[in-house]
Enzyme design. Structure first.
Site, PDB file in Angstrom:
ATOM      1  N   GLN A   2      -8.577  -4.041  11.299  1.00  0.00           N
ATOM      2  CA  GLN A   2      -8.917  -3.974   9.875  1.00  0.00           C
ATOM      3  C   GLN A   2     -10.352  -4.427   9.593  1.00  0.00           C
ATOM      4  O   GLN A   2     -10.811  -4.367   8.464  1.00  0.00           O
ATOM      5  CB  GLN A   2      -7.954  -4.820   9.045  1.00  0.00           C
ATOM      6  CG  GLN A   2      -6.524  -4.323   9.091  1.00  0.00           C
ATOM      7  CD  GLN A   2      -6.388  -2.923   8.547  1.00  0.00           C
ATOM      8  OE1 GLN A   2      -7.164  -2.495   7.705  1.00  0.00           O
ATOM      9  NE2 GLN A   2      -5.424  -2.181   9.060  1.00  0.00           N
ATOM     10  N   ASP A  46       0.863  -1.166   0.000  1.00  0.00           N
ATOM     11  CA  ASP A  46       0.000   0.000   0.000  1.00  0.00           C
ATOM     12  C   ASP A  46       0.909   1.229   0.000  1.00  0.00           C
ATOM     13  O   ASP A  46       1.791   1.344   0.838  1.00  0.00           O
ATOM     14  CB  ASP A  46      -0.865  -0.031   1.266  1.00  0.00           C
ATOM     15  CG  ASP A  46      -2.074   0.868   1.152  1.00  0.00           C
ATOM     16  OD1 ASP A  46      -2.390   1.293   0.024  1.00  0.00           O
ATOM     17  OD2 ASP A  46      -2.695   1.149   2.191  1.00  0.00           O
TER      18      ASP A  46
END
Length: 1026
Positions: free
Chosen positions: A554, A90
């Site tokens: 998450q 990411d």
RNA sequence: GGGGUUGUAGCUUAGACAGGCUAUAGCACUCGGCUGAUAACCGAGAGGUCACCGGUUCGAAUCCGGUCAACCCCA
């Protein structure tokens, strides 16, 4: 020296040595690539949750990667072809920009612009891979079997292009819209944030809490009491809001009248008189006079309106609304259709000459505003109020709610779909489905996608001055529209792309936003494969992905955005199974954090602890329960499993080499021990496979520990002598093949969890492939499971335990042979036969319950009997005590009572006690109620045999001390007292045989070692025989 | 303020959904034992208000309600 079939284990070999050896072997033989390219008849779709590599991987990352690896290895072994077995990174987002700002010492956005977006982004691009080498090193140390050469990287043009495709698709279906609305906003970063970003930064703070009075425009001497924790919003007040269903009172205080919620009046006013009660809806429409005369009230404001969000839990039940600075407030302003008063600029400062606080940061102006309120007699009460308030999760600035233009994904419109698709997901732990995740879906808000920033995926929207909007869904479309495709799709290059509006021909310029970085990671499902432009990604088969796992935070982060995007793009759930991992705490159970300095980095830890130990530890207990990182526990788990199996292997290898054993399939005799072990092995295979499939990896570890205990401390302990027998008969072959089979199956089952150790044993056992990870997972064979035998063995073992206990209670050593053991109860003769050696008795017999060497004696329970029998009680007691207890019991059993001297004696009045005969000690096994008797009498023959065994043991210890091989022959000199002379003479063959002695010489010589056996001195010296 | 999870011996932990003999096991501790696996192993002992309070039930670690604590999430 000739090479041995089975490599022998050097004393002192550690798991670290094994790790190093196997790691080297894998590199030499290119095992990882062989695993990666292994085929399978079924497809398993993998997806790595991309970390940002601008920070060091910590121990929690090691755990998520371990679990991913377990899943990958297990599926590889169960005939699955893994699709997209690659890592991912990411790259975008505020955290990265912040890092860069810190590096350059910037504090505002304009500094970045002056510096140059190009150079700024260049730095961002470099900084995100700062620790990528360390990440890869950790993956290597941990044994994470993925292909880092195929990693997906969210900053690549291809990745961005896939996202553009998705954004265009959403725009076309009307799910992507632009709105001017109040959003959470960081005045330092000068950008709005999405709800999942805001959620990261709540903190408890003390803010002023003020009660102010708004003067009624229609009623004399009358006020509305309003409450706020943000005094700086008061100049922008446009409405007062009441809950139409709630009860309000008009109260009188010191000659003035106030409207306030009935239930709040007493906590605001000490002394008041209630004049009237009315419903909130009766207040709606009433008008008031502006609190502070600085800004011009827009048309249609300064009145009471209804809002169901108003509660009476705190405050006054009347809420002041400033549409510029609150989501609820904004909705009111919007539905009333009024102009919005916003005197605050994008840096969070007052920017209106008419305000006395002009130029001040709004939150800093609070105190002065309170002083103003006091001076002008507008303040009823002010206090400090502790509540949680959102801060920017990266730069720690308190957020404001601020009206802005922003692009949104209309998530709220697909809420039902999100909830419906959630039902298809297999959640681990299960409670997340309808708990944390399900709740969040049920109230899903529109997703604020646009960021007024620099380093991110650019929003592919172009606009002309006539308001026409074009979304670009690919690089090629830019060209089709007449623009030039930049080599890099990031800002600032993309900002230079201009083309003519297809509708009106005016020049179009790009909307200046980048998008929320969560959209990047949430797009991994398809963008990792550059869908739909190239690659082999097929939404039909590759969505949902088979499995994802990440840390618990998450759940509403990556899991959520994956779910939302897949629901929109593919009309499906994004993943079949999701496992949520809890945090690793430090040794004392405290959360790890940089500020506390107790963070543990994966690389540092893996340099000390072998990977298999760590991997086992991660699954010692459910992964969704937090665990404390404790080296003692880590050691314990691997010692109980791996080190024990290593010992078993070592035993096996040593003997198998001597006997020249070669495994040629399982060759079972009728020996119940072997059949038992094979049965247990298959039960273990079955249980483990199911546990893997249901993602309960910790259950595999738990059952593995039990299995190993059984293998080592029961099976092998009882079978040892069979391996030492002369020759090579069927029984010995059976024992070897059983042991080989059990070890092989065990390491195969454990291979996904302990890849290094499993391969080590596998290779040393002569596995047929290059690595155990290329093998198939063991198949459970129901024909080999014999539950009756397993149970029978269990019973036999409980008898062994009971005999040991009885020996201990009666101070009879295990080495002393017993004359007789009697067993009454449900136990199998054949099974008993094989465990007999452990009992060390001349005679082990199963007897009928009735034949037990036990005397029953009956007595009266005086507390029960006395009240009934009165004066006769003593006579009856005399009588019953003198009777045969068995007779008493039989009669009671037969008749339900017994009659003595004409008195009817009920069962509850009688106590029957069991006394073993004096020669015996008696006990019952714990689980199965099997009666066990040992004969305590030891005759001279048995006693001498016991002494012989004691001597044998001492000589064995001395052999050990001299590091003799067990084939070395010796001569033993003994200087002992009379009993021992007897024992040695009578059992000399036995002693010689056990100790590999050629001669036993009863003599006193120099250098003898003094032992004490049963209180007697025993002197022994041994030397090599030549 | 709302929601979720967890709380069993000094530590780690089973049992809880489907209530039922004396609450499971390991580590550590004390004592004893074993020995051709030896940095291994076996037995016994000690160690528990199953977080707390109440309810349901013949019977509750388990089901229900409440409280407390820790952690997580949301507003």
């Amino acid at each position: 020296m000739q090479s041995l079939r089975f490599k022998q284990i050097e004393p002192g070999l550690t798991l670290k040595d094994i790790d190093a050896e196997i790691r080297g072997y894998w590199k030499d033989k290119d095992i990882l690539n062989k695993i990666l390219s292994k085929g399978g008849s079924r497809k398993f779709v993998f997806l790595e949750g991309p970390p940002t590599a601008n920070g060091r991987p910590h121990i929690g990352h090691a755990m998520t990667r371990t679990i991913k690896d377990i899943v990958l290895r297990f599926n590889t072994m169960t005939d699955h072809k893994i699709y997209r077995r690659v890592g991912g990174w990411d790259c975008h987002g505020l955290p990265v920009e912040l890092e860069a700002e810190k590096h350059f010492g910037f504090h505002t956005k304009s500094e970045i612009i002056n510096f140059g977006v190009e150079k700024f982004n260049e730095y961002c691009r470099e900084s995100i891979f700062r620790y990528i080498d360390e990440w890869k090193q950790v993956d290597d140390l941990l044994g994470f079997s993925i292909d880092h050469n195929g990693d997906y990287i969210t900053l690549r043009n291809d990745y961005i292009e896939s996202e553009w495709f998705a954004l265009k698709t959403m725009y076309k279906s009307g799910l992507l819209y632009k709105d001017y609305t109040v959003v959470p906003y960081c005045p330092r970063c000068e950008t709005s944030l999405s709800s999942h970003e805001v959620a990261q930064g709540y903190k408890d703070v003390k803010d002023p809490s003020v009660y102010v009075r708004f003067k009624s425009a229609d009623e004399e001497n009358t006020y509305f009491v309003a409450w706020t924790t943000t005094p700086w919003t008061l100049p922008s007040n446009e409405f007062l809001v009441v809950n139409p269903e709630m009860e309000y009172s008009l109260v009188e205080v010191q000659g003035l009248k106030y409207y306030v919620a009935t239930s709040r009046a007493s906590s605001i006013f000490k002394d008041y008189k209630e004049l009237r009660r009315l419903k909130g809806k009766d207040l709606v429409g009433k008008r008031y006079i502006q609190l502070m005369p600085f800004l011009d009230p827009p048309k249609g404001t300064m009145k009471v309106v209804a809002g169901s969000f108003v509660t009476s839990e705190d405050g006054s039940g009347i809420v002041h609304a400033a549409p510029a600075f609150g989501a609820d407030d904004y909705q009111i302003g919007k539905s009333e259709g009024v102009e919005i008063l916003n005197p605050v600029d994008k840096n969070g400062r007052f920017a209106d000459e008419r305000l006395p606080w002009n130029g001040k940061f709004v939150r800093d102006a609070n105190d002065e505003i309170i002083v103003y309120l006091k001076k002008n007699q507008l303040l009823i009460k002010s206090e400090k109020y502790e509540h949680s308030y959102p801060f920017c999760y990266r730069c720690d600035t308190p957020l404001l709610y601020y009206p802005l233009d922003a692009w949104f994904i209309a998530v709220s419109r697909i809420r039902d779909k999100l909830v419906e698709y959630n039902e298809r997901i297999n959640w681990k732990p299960e409670y997340l489905k309808h708990g944390r995740f399900g709740n969040f879906l049920g109230e899903a808000k529109d997703w604020n996608l646009s960021r007024d920033r620099f380093w991110g995926t650019p929003l592919p929207a172009w606009r002309c001055k006539n308001g026409h909007v074009v979304f670009v869904g690919s690089r090629k479309e830019i060209e089709d529209l007449g623009g030039n495709i930049p080599a890099d799709l990031h800002r600032p290059y993309i900002d230079g792309v201009k083309f003519r509006c297809p509708t009106c021909g005016e020049e179009m310029t790009r909307e200046p936003y980048v998008i929320d970085t969560w959209f990047d990671s949430g797009s991994a499902t398809y963008a990792a494969s550059h869908y739909p432009f190239e690659g082999n990604f097929d939404p039909e088969t590759d969505v949902p992905v088979s499995f994802i796992t990440e840390a618990i935070d998450q759940t509403r982060g990556w899991f959520y955005v994956l779910h939302v995007i897949a629901a929109i793009m593919f009309d499906k759930n994004a993943f079949e199974s999701a496992l949520s991992i809890n945090f690793i705490l430090d040794e004392q159970g405290r959360k790890m954090s940089k500020s506390k300095g107790n963070s543990v980095y994966a690389l540092d830890f893996l340099n000390e602890v072998p990977p298999d130990s760590l991997r086992l530890f991660f699954l010692y207990g459910a992964p969704w329960k937090s665990k404390n990182l404790d080296k003692k526990v880590i050691d314990e788990v691997s010692r109980k499993t791996l080190m024990t199996v290593l010992n078993v292997y070592s035993f096996f290898a040593y003997n198998a080499n001597i006997d020249n054993f070669e495994y040629a399939g399982l060759q079972l005799s009728n020996n119940p021990l072997d059949r038992y072990m094979v049965s247990k092995t298959n039960s273990f295979i079955k249980f483990s496979r199911e546990a893997y499939e249901s993602l309960d990896f910790h259950e595999v570890v738990r059952s593995a520990m039990e299995f190993v205990d059984d293998l080592s401390n029961f099976y092998l302990r009882l079978s040892r002598r069979r391996f030492w027998a002369d020759g090579f008969d069927e029984d010995k072959r059976s024992a070897y093949s059983t042991l080989y089979y059990a070890m092989m199956q065990f390491v195969a089952v454990m291979a996904p969890i302990t890849p290094f150790f499993s391969d080590f044993i596998y290779l040393n056992l002569g596995g047929s492939m290059d690595s155990i990870h290329l093998e198939s997972f063991p198949e459970f064979d129901p024909k080999l499971v014999d539950e009756k035998l397993e149970n029978g063995m269990d019973r036999a073992y409980s008898v062994i335990e009971t005999v040991r206990r009885l020996r201990q209670e009666n101070s009879i050593k295990g080495r002393q042979p017993l004359k007789e053991i009697l067993i009454a109860g449900d136990i199998d003769q054949a099974v008993l036969e094989v465990v007999k050696s452990e009992l060390n008795a001349k005679d082990v017999r199963i007897i009928e319950k009735e034949k037990e060497p036990i005397t029953l004696s009956a007595d009266l329970r005086m507390d029960r009997a006395a009240p009934v029998l009165r004066a006769k009680v003593n006579a009856v007691r005399e009588k019953i005590r003198s009777m045969d207890g068995r007779l008493v019991q039989d009669q009671i059993t037969a008749n339900g009572f017994i009659e003595i001297d004409g008195s009817r004696i009920e069962p509850d009045m009688v106590d029957i006690s069991r006394q073993p005969d004096p020669a015996y000690a008696y006990s019952q096994t714990e689980k199965y109620s099997i009666d066990v008797f040992i004969n305590k009498n030891i005759d001279r023959d048995d006693y001498l045999e016991g002494l012989a065994r004691e001597i044998v043991r001492r000589i064995q210890v001395m052999r050990k001390e001299m590091s003799l091989n067990y084939t070395d022959r010796i001569i033993a000199y003994l200087d002992v007292s009379d009993d021992f002379v007897d024992a040695i003479n009578r059992h000399s063959d036995y002693i010689k045989n056990e100790t590999q002695s050629d001669k036993l010489i009863l003599d006193k010589i120099d250098g003898m070692k003094l032992w004490e056996i049963n209180g007697e001195p025993v002197r022994i010296k041994i030397e090599l025989s030549r």
